[in-house]
Design a protein around this motif. Structure first.
Motif, PDB file in Angstrom:
ATOM      1  N   SER A 155      89.796 -61.555  30.192  1.00 31.09           N
ATOM      2  CA  SER A 155      90.455 -60.577  31.068  1.00 31.09           C
ATOM      3  C   SER A 155      89.689 -60.417  32.379  1.00 31.09           C
ATOM      4  CB  SER A 155      90.585 -59.226  30.367  1.00 31.09           C
ATOM      5  OG  SER A 155      91.438 -59.336  29.248  1.00 31.09           O
ATOM      6  N   LEU A 156      88.360 -60.431  32.319  1.00 33.60           N
ATOM      7  CA  LEU A 156      87.558 -60.365  33.542  1.00 33.60           C
ATOM      8  C   LEU A 156      87.778 -61.609  34.405  1.00 33.60           C
ATOM      9  CD1 LEU A 156      84.285 -58.915  32.035  1.00 33.60           C
ATOM     10  CD2 LEU A 156      85.623 -57.861  33.877  1.00 33.60           C
ATOM     11  N   SER A 157      87.871 -62.761  33.777  1.00 29.94           N
ATOM     12  CA  SER A 157      88.131 -64.000  34.499  1.00 29.94           C
ATOM     13  C   SER A 157      89.500 -63.949  35.177  1.00 29.94           C
ATOM     14  CB  SER A 157      88.050 -65.193  33.549  1.00 29.94           C
ATOM     15  OG  SER A 157      88.297 -66.393  34.237  1.00 29.94           O
ATOM     16  N   ALA A 158      90.506 -63.465  34.464  1.00 34.77           N
ATOM     17  CA  ALA A 158      91.856 -63.352  35.027  1.00 34.77           C
ATOM     18  C   ALA A 158      91.881 -62.372  36.197  1.00 34.77           C
ATOM     19  CB  ALA A 158      92.846 -62.923  33.946  1.00 34.77           C
ATOM     20  N   LEU A 159      91.153 -61.273  36.070  1.00 33.49           N
ATOM     21  CA  LEU A 159      91.069 -60.305  37.167  1.00 33.49           C
ATOM     22  C   LEU A 159      90.404 -60.951  38.386  1.00 33.49           C
ATOM     23  CD1 LEU A 159      91.390 -57.489  38.369  1.00 33.49           C
ATOM     24  CD2 LEU A 159      89.244 -56.847  37.219  1.00 33.49           C
ATOM     25  N   THR A 160      89.343 -61.697  38.169  1.00 33.00           N
ATOM     26  CA  THR A 160      88.661 -62.402  39.255  1.00 33.00           C
ATOM     27  C   THR A 160      89.629 -63.325  39.978  1.00 33.00           C
ATOM     28  OG1 THR A 160      86.562 -62.310  38.055  1.00 33.00           O
ATOM     29  CG2 THR A 160      86.726 -63.933  39.816  1.00 33.00           C
ATOM     30  N   ASP A 161      90.463 -64.015  39.229  1.00 29.98           N
ATOM     31  CA  ASP A 161      91.427 -64.949  39.817  1.00 29.98           C
ATOM     32  C   ASP A 161      92.479 -64.242  40.666  1.00 29.98           C
ATOM     33  OD1 ASP A 161      90.115 -67.071  38.610  1.00 29.98           O
ATOM     34  OD2 ASP A 161      91.546 -67.217  36.946  1.00 29.98           O
ATOM     35  N   ARG A 162      92.764 -62.977  40.347  1.00 34.36           N
ATOM     36  CA  ARG A 162      93.811 -62.238  41.063  1.00 34.36           C
ATOM     37  C   ARG A 162      93.317 -61.523  42.323  1.00 34.36           C
ATOM     38  NH1 ARG A 162      94.767 -60.042  35.976  1.00 34.36           N
ATOM     39  NH2 ARG A 162      94.341 -57.939  36.725  1.00 34.36           N
ATOM     40  N   LEU A 163      92.022 -61.285  42.426  1.00 33.77           N
ATOM     41  CA  LEU A 163      91.517 -60.475  43.531  1.00 33.77           C
ATOM     42  C   LEU A 163      91.051 -61.327  44.704  1.00 33.77           C
ATOM     43  CD1 LEU A 163      89.405 -57.796  41.637  1.00 33.77           C
ATOM     44  CD2 LEU A 163      91.646 -57.523  42.688  1.00 33.77           C
ATOM     45  N   PRO A 164      91.504 -60.986  45.911  1.00 33.20           N
ATOM     46  CA  PRO A 164      90.990 -61.694  47.082  1.00 33.20           C
ATOM     47  C   PRO A 164      89.495 -61.437  47.234  1.00 33.20           C
ATOM     48  CG  PRO A 164      92.700 -60.084  47.698  1.00 33.20           C
ATOM     49  CD  PRO A 164      92.449 -59.948  46.231  1.00 33.20           C
ATOM     50  N   GLY A 165      88.769 -62.456  47.601  1.00 33.59           N
ATOM     51  CA  GLY A 165      87.332 -62.312  47.816  1.00 33.59           C
ATOM     52  C   GLY A 165      86.490 -62.419  46.563  1.00 33.59           C
ATOM     53  N   ALA A 166      87.108 -62.574  45.401  1.00 32.73           N
ATOM     54  CA  ALA A 166      86.383 -62.729  44.129  1.00 32.73           C
ATOM     55  C   ALA A 166      86.558 -64.170  43.661  1.00 32.73           C
ATOM     56  CB  ALA A 166      86.909 -61.760  43.086  1.00 32.73           C
ATOM     57  N   GLN A 167      85.488 -64.738  43.096  1.00 38.47           N
ATOM     58  CA  GLN A 167      85.568 -66.139  42.669  1.00 38.47           C
ATOM     59  C   GLN A 167      84.460 -66.480  41.679  1.00 38.47           C
ATOM     60  OE1 GLN A 167      85.034 -68.365  46.279  1.00 38.47           O
ATOM     61  NE2 GLN A 167      83.417 -66.993  46.950  1.00 38.47           N
ATOM     62  N   ASN A 168      84.619 -67.611  41.051  1.00 40.65           N
ATOM     63  CA  ASN A 168      83.564 -68.225  40.224  1.00 40.65           C
ATOM     64  C   ASN A 168      83.126 -67.386  39.030  1.00 40.65           C
ATOM     65  OD1 ASN A 168      83.520 -70.356  42.101  1.00 40.65           O
ATOM     66  ND2 ASN A 168      81.954 -69.333  43.326  1.00 40.65           N
TER      67      ASN A 168
ATOM     68  N   GLN B  96      86.692 -50.630  42.027  1.00 43.15           N
ATOM     69  CA  GLN B  96      87.681 -49.557  42.019  1.00 43.15           C
ATOM     70  C   GLN B  96      89.013 -49.966  41.387  1.00 43.15           C
ATOM     71  OE1 GLN B  96      86.809 -46.496  42.788  1.00 43.15           O
ATOM     72  NE2 GLN B  96      84.774 -47.306  43.234  1.00 43.15           N
ATOM     73  N   HIS B  97      89.180 -51.229  41.104  1.00 42.20           N
ATOM     74  CA  HIS B  97      90.457 -51.717  40.562  1.00 42.20           C
ATOM     75  C   HIS B  97      90.700 -51.119  39.174  1.00 42.20           C
ATOM     76  CE1 HIS B  97      93.561 -54.451  39.148  1.00 42.20           C
ATOM     77  NE2 HIS B  97      93.735 -54.808  40.419  1.00 42.20           N
ATOM     78  N   PRO B  98      91.917 -50.661  38.890  1.00 40.77           N
ATOM     79  CA  PRO B  98      92.205 -50.055  37.577  1.00 40.77           C
ATOM     80  C   PRO B  98      91.924 -50.985  36.396  1.00 40.77           C
ATOM     81  CG  PRO B  98      94.084 -49.810  39.073  1.00 40.77           C
ATOM     82  CD  PRO B  98      93.059 -50.626  39.783  1.00 40.77           C
ATOM     83  N   ASP B  99      92.194 -52.285  36.550  1.00 37.42           N
ATOM     84  CA  ASP B  99      91.917 -53.223  35.454  1.00 37.42           C
ATOM     85  C   ASP B  99      90.413 -53.339  35.209  1.00 37.42           C
ATOM     86  OD1 ASP B  99      94.629 -53.612  35.248  1.00 37.42           O
ATOM     87  OD2 ASP B  99      94.611 -55.630  36.129  1.00 37.42           O
ATOM     88  N   HIS B 100      89.620 -53.296  36.278  1.00 40.60           N
ATOM     89  CA  HIS B 100      88.162 -53.324  36.109  1.00 40.60           C
ATOM     90  C   HIS B 100      87.700 -52.080  35.366  1.00 40.60           C
ATOM     91  CE1 HIS B 100      84.076 -52.113  37.391  1.00 40.60           C
ATOM     92  NE2 HIS B 100      83.808 -53.356  37.039  1.00 40.60           N
ATOM     93  N   ARG B 101      88.247 -50.951  35.715  1.00 36.59           N
ATOM     94  CA  ARG B 101      87.854 -49.707  35.034  1.00 36.59           C
ATOM     95  C   ARG B 101      88.187 -49.766  33.543  1.00 36.59           C
ATOM     96  NH1 ARG B 101      86.741 -45.146  38.451  1.00 36.59           N
ATOM     97  NH2 ARG B 101      86.752 -45.824  40.613  1.00 36.59           N
ATOM     98  N   THR B 102      89.347 -50.314  33.216  1.00 39.17           N
ATOM     99  CA  THR B 102      89.733 -50.466  31.807  1.00 39.17           C
ATOM    100  C   THR B 102      88.770 -51.398  31.083  1.00 39.17           C
ATOM    101  OG1 THR B 102      92.064 -50.064  32.304  1.00 39.17           O
ATOM    102  CG2 THR B 102      91.581 -51.250  30.258  1.00 39.17           C
ATOM    103  N   LEU B 103      88.452 -52.523  31.711  1.00 35.62           N
ATOM    104  CA  LEU B 103      87.536 -53.481  31.089  1.00 35.62           C
ATOM    105  C   LEU B 103      86.124 -52.913  31.007  1.00 35.62           C
ATOM    106  CD1 LEU B 103      88.969 -56.649  32.803  1.00 35.62           C
ATOM    107  CD2 LEU B 103      89.065 -56.120  30.362  1.00 35.62           C
ATOM    108  N   GLY B 104      85.724 -52.154  32.005  1.00 38.44           N
ATOM    109  CA  GLY B 104      84.426 -51.495  31.970  1.00 38.44           C
ATOM    110  C   GLY B 104      84.314 -50.530  30.808  1.00 38.44           C
TER     111      GLY B 104
END
Length: 102
Positions: A25-38, A73-81
């Motif tokens: 889920s963290l990997s998928a979130l990374t793929d969806r966010l501009p400026g996030a990678q790898n 601040q992303h809601p998905d990050h907060r859920t995963l956190g």
């Protein structure tokens, strides 16, 4: 670039399937966010064996501090956190975060 490094000391009863689900889920979130990678994450395989219980971790690279803040601040990050905290030994005490400018 900002390198976001997270180490987790999971509770002994947290199975590897649950950990893999969180990391996917963290990997998928990374793929969806501009400026996030790898996104890279998993279980330590260090021959040094000095993890001190922090047997899992992940790294995400961000193009800027603003991109890291958007992720935080992303809601998905907060859920995963929350999932990480619930499954870590001592809740937040079982998680280490280091952000390096590289």
């Amino acid at each position: 670039m900002i390198r976001h490094i997270v180490l987790i000391k999971f509770k002994p009863d947290t199975d590897e399937a649950k950990i893999a689900e969180i990391f996917a889920s963290l990997s998928a979130l990374t793929d969806r966010l501009p400026g996030a990678q790898n996104f890279t994450g998993g279980r330590s395989q260090s021959p040094e064996q000095i993890e001190r219980g922090y047997m899992h971790g992940f790294v995400i690279d961000f193009e800027s501090w603003a991109d890291l803040e958007a992720y935080a601040q992303h809601p998905d990050h907060r859920t995963l956190g929350t999932q990480l905290t619930e499954n870590a030994v001592g809740a937040r005490d079982g998680i280490l975060v280091v952000d390096l400018e590289v």
